[in-house]
Design a protein around this motif. Sequence first.
Motif, mmCIF file in Angstrom:
data_model
loop_
_atom_site.group_PDB
_atom_site.id
_atom_site.type_symbol
_atom_site.label_atom_id
_atom_site.label_comp_id
_atom_site.label_asym_id
_atom_site.label_seq_id
_atom_site.Cartn_x
_atom_site.Cartn_y
_atom_site.Cartn_z
ATOM 1 N N THR A 117 -6.449 0.358 6.379
ATOM 2 C CA THR A 117 -5.486 -0.468 7.114
ATOM 3 C C THR A 117 -4.924 -1.557 6.214
ATOM 4 O O THR A 117 -3.714 -1.824 6.200
ATOM 5 C CB THR A 117 -6.154 -1.111 8.348
ATOM 6 O OG1 THR A 117 -6.602 -0.080 9.225
ATOM 7 C CG2 THR A 117 -5.160 -1.995 9.093
ATOM 8 N N MET A 118 -5.827 -2.182 5.452
ATOM 9 C CA MET A 118 -5.394 -3.212 4.519
ATOM 10 C C MET A 118 -4.468 -2.623 3.451
ATOM 11 O O MET A 118 -3.466 -3.223 3.072
ATOM 12 C CB MET A 118 -6.631 -3.855 3.876
ATOM 13 C CG MET A 118 -6.362 -4.955 2.873
ATOM 14 S SD MET A 118 -6.041 -4.307 1.224
ATOM 15 C CE MET A 118 -7.492 -3.313 0.956
ATOM 16 N N HIS A 136 0.315 2.169 -1.894
ATOM 17 C CA HIS A 136 0.174 1.646 -0.527
ATOM 18 C C HIS A 136 1.116 2.308 0.470
ATOM 19 O O HIS A 136 0.863 2.314 1.682
ATOM 20 C CB HIS A 136 0.404 0.126 -0.510
ATOM 21 C CG HIS A 136 1.798 -0.261 -0.902
ATOM 22 N ND1 HIS A 136 2.859 -0.218 -0.033
ATOM 23 C CD2 HIS A 136 2.294 -0.686 -2.083
ATOM 24 C CE1 HIS A 136 3.950 -0.611 -0.654
ATOM 25 N NE2 HIS A 136 3.642 -0.902 -1.911
ATOM 26 N N ARG A 171 -2.472 -0.029 3.744
ATOM 27 C CA ARG A 171 -1.162 0.269 4.347
ATOM 28 C C ARG A 171 -0.354 -0.997 4.658
ATOM 29 O O ARG A 171 0.851 -0.922 4.880
ATOM 30 C CB ARG A 171 -1.353 1.079 5.633
ATOM 31 C CG ARG A 171 -1.694 2.548 5.415
ATOM 32 C CD ARG A 171 -1.592 3.314 6.723
ATOM 33 N NE ARG A 171 -1.639 4.741 6.521
ATOM 34 C CZ ARG A 171 -2.700 5.502 6.759
ATOM 35 N NH1 ARG A 171 -3.826 4.938 7.170
ATOM 36 N NH2 ARG A 171 -2.660 6.799 6.574
ATOM 37 N N SER A 172 -1.014 -2.136 4.697
ATOM 38 C CA SER A 172 -0.334 -3.379 5.093
ATOM 39 C C SER A 172 0.389 -4.058 3.929
ATOM 40 O O SER A 172 0.878 -5.167 4.081
ATOM 41 C CB SER A 172 -1.350 -4.352 5.699
ATOM 42 O OG SER A 172 -2.236 -4.832 4.708
ATOM 43 N N TRP A 173 0.411 -3.378 2.765
ATOM 44 C CA TRP A 173 1.121 -3.882 1.589
ATOM 45 C C TRP A 173 0.439 -5.104 0.971
ATOM 46 O O TRP A 173 1.042 -5.830 0.198
ATOM 47 C CB TRP A 173 2.582 -4.223 1.905
ATOM 48 C CG TRP A 173 3.424 -3.070 2.343
ATOM 49 C CD1 TRP A 173 3.140 -2.149 3.301
ATOM 50 C CD2 TRP A 173 4.700 -2.685 1.823
ATOM 51 N NE1 TRP A 173 4.150 -1.221 3.433
ATOM 52 C CE2 TRP A 173 5.132 -1.534 2.534
ATOM 53 C CE3 TRP A 173 5.529 -3.215 0.839
ATOM 54 C CZ2 TRP A 173 6.337 -0.908 2.291
ATOM 55 C CZ3 TRP A 173 6.739 -2.587 0.599
ATOM 56 C CH2 TRP A 173 7.127 -1.446 1.321
ATOM 57 N N LYS A 174 -0.838 -5.345 1.327
ATOM 58 C CA LYS A 174 -1.545 -6.478 0.719
ATOM 59 C C LYS A 174 -1.768 -6.231 -0.775
ATOM 60 O O LYS A 174 -1.843 -7.169 -1.560
ATOM 61 C CB LYS A 174 -2.894 -6.680 1.426
ATOM 62 C CG LYS A 174 -2.793 -7.113 2.885
ATOM 63 C CD LYS A 174 -2.385 -8.571 2.983
ATOM 64 C CE LYS A 174 -2.258 -9.027 4.426
ATOM 65 N NZ LYS A 174 -3.558 -9.100 5.107
ATOM 66 N N ASN A 227 -6.953 -9.239 0.590
ATOM 67 C CA ASN A 227 -6.202 -10.002 1.589
ATOM 68 C C ASN A 227 -5.614 -11.295 1.039
ATOM 69 O O ASN A 227 -4.719 -11.876 1.638
ATOM 70 C CB ASN A 227 -7.104 -10.317 2.782
ATOM 71 C CG ASN A 227 -7.353 -9.102 3.661
ATOM 72 O OD1 ASN A 227 -6.437 -8.343 3.956
ATOM 73 N ND2 ASN A 227 -8.607 -8.888 4.064
#
Length: 222
Positions: free
Chosen positions: A93-94, A112, A96-99, A66
Motif C-alpha cells: 500500500t505504501m 511504484h 502504491r502511494s508514491w511514497k 513514509n
Amino acid sequence: MKAIIYCRKSTDREGRQENTHITQLEKCRQVCAICDFVVLDEIVESVSAKVSWTRKGFTQLLNYCNSGKIDYVIIDEPDRLSRDDIDTANFTTMLRSWKIKGIYVNGREIKHDDDYAINMLWNQLGLSKLDNSIRSKKVKKNMQTALNRGLWLSKAIYGYKNVWDKKKRWIQVVEDEAKFVVEVFRMRANQKSFKEIWYFLNDRTGTKWSDSRVSNMVKNKK
C-alpha cells in the motif's frame, strides 16, 4: 537517488544462518553500486517474519519510506521482506502511494506505478508463506508419527526432556518448567498478548526466549 537496504534472517539463535546477513548485504550493496544509489541506512535484523509486532527493523523501514526521504528499498529475496499478511499489505500500500519510487528485489526494479509487478510481488510473498506452511505441517506430521511410536527426533520442547536407555527413548515432563507452560496458556486464555507472554517468559524462566519460540509454544496444541 537515496536508498535503504533491508536484510533479515529468520532466527536469533547463535550459530544459525550466520552467513545469511553477509550474503544479503553483499548482493544489495552491489545493486546500489550499479545504480549509483546513496545508501542512507542498512537495516539488519534477526527475527521471524511470521510475527510482526517484534519486527523493529521492518517498522523502521516503513518509517523511512513514509518520511519521503528515500527513493528506493533494496532487498535480496521477497521472503526477506515479509511472510505476514499485514506487513505485506502495509508495504505494498505504501509502495502504491508514491511514497517511494520503487523497490529492488534480487536486482530487479519494481516501480511504484507498476501494478502488475506489485501484484506479482504480493503473489510471491503469499506463495512463500504457503510453502512455509506446507513444509511445516509435513515436518510436524512426521515428528508426531515418531512420537506416537515412542521415539523422538530432536531436542524436546520446553517443559519436557529427552530420556533414553539402551532399549527405548521417550519424553518426560520437567515439573519446574511445566508450571511456566501452564501459566502461559492461562495467560493466553485470558487474552494476554504474545508480547506480554514474551516478557513473562524472559523475566521468570531464566531462559532467553525469541518471538518465534513464544509463538510456537502458544500454537502447539499438544
